[in-house]
Design an enzyme around this catalytic site. Sequence first.
Site, mmCIF file in Angstrom:
data_model
loop_
_atom_site.group_PDB
_atom_site.id
_atom_site.type_symbol
_atom_site.label_atom_id
_atom_site.label_comp_id
_atom_site.label_asym_id
_atom_site.label_seq_id
_atom_site.Cartn_x
_atom_site.Cartn_y
_atom_site.Cartn_z
ATOM 1 N N PRO A 2 28.644 -27.378 101.891
ATOM 2 C CA PRO A 2 29.268 -26.833 103.107
ATOM 3 C C PRO A 2 29.085 -25.311 103.172
ATOM 4 O O PRO A 2 29.346 -24.612 102.201
ATOM 5 C CB PRO A 2 30.750 -27.188 102.947
ATOM 6 C CG PRO A 2 30.790 -28.240 101.898
ATOM 7 C CD PRO A 2 29.604 -28.005 101.006
ATOM 8 N N GLU A 3 28.588 -24.830 104.304
ATOM 9 C CA GLU A 3 28.410 -23.392 104.516
ATOM 10 C C GLU A 3 29.458 -22.904 105.510
ATOM 11 O O GLU A 3 30.317 -23.669 105.931
ATOM 12 C CB GLU A 3 26.988 -23.130 105.037
ATOM 13 C CG GLU A 3 25.880 -23.598 104.104
ATOM 14 C CD GLU A 3 25.781 -22.748 102.850
ATOM 15 O OE1 GLU A 3 26.452 -21.690 102.769
ATOM 16 O OE2 GLU A 3 25.048 -23.141 101.933
#
Length: 272
Positions: A2-3
């Site tokens: 996840p960014e």
Amino acid sequence: MPELPEVEVTRRSFADRIAGAEVLALRLGKPLRWPLGCAPDTLVGRRVVHVGRRGKYLLLQLDDGGCLLLHLGMSGSLQFAHSLPASGVHDHFDLLTSKGLLRLHDPRRFGAVVWVPDERDARAVKLLGRLGVEPLEAGFDPLAFHRALQQRRAPIKQVLLAGDIVVGVGNIYASESLFLAGIRPTVRADRISLPRARRLHAAIVDVLAYAVALGGSTLRDFSNADGQSGYFQREAHVYGREGLPCRVCATPVRALRQGQRSTFFCPVCQTF
Ligand SMILES: [Zn+2]
């Protein structure tokens, strides 16, 4: 992994619903990346005032000034619902509140939940203090961005990934931003002129805002706290498209390795 867009999408999917909720119980599963930092029972009775974000950390502000810092690590996702099934083998943090159950599901356990008494706490400073500016806030200024790039001799993609100039431009978003700006990922950061830095600045803002609007990228199994997946990866110009025709000029997209990460670029559209 996840960014920033996925973390922001996650935040938006439960922040309003959990605001004002009272903490009824905490349950910890297997150890995460860092210890919680307090006895779980001490948080019972606190209220969640607000859910903010700094970089890839979600900040659950509590009514006594304390804060829970949540990080999704490599494989984490949050769920928030009135009721959830009994916790499974990969559910390592449950925050039962008066408005629902917040659960961290994290098979690889690089995620973390850390309590700090306030933002000046040494652990908060250690985790948040060195982060660059937020790309989707007014503090991300093109002139300051260019000045910061002038100080770096590393390849521009590495500089973006490092996160200390601007946070949240992870692998997929760095590749896409550089494509839109027409800049090769291997170019030294200090060789980028002010006009090109302005283009890159605008591309970063556009790419991240678009990714948030599409619900983030679902590269493996990301979903927000409502269980919805994101769709940005379907729109990618170059990321994950090695050998496929560039969406602009039809030249096959190339891939290379930079610092253990895959980088994708179009040799024709990204000439500088
Ligand atoms: Zn192209």
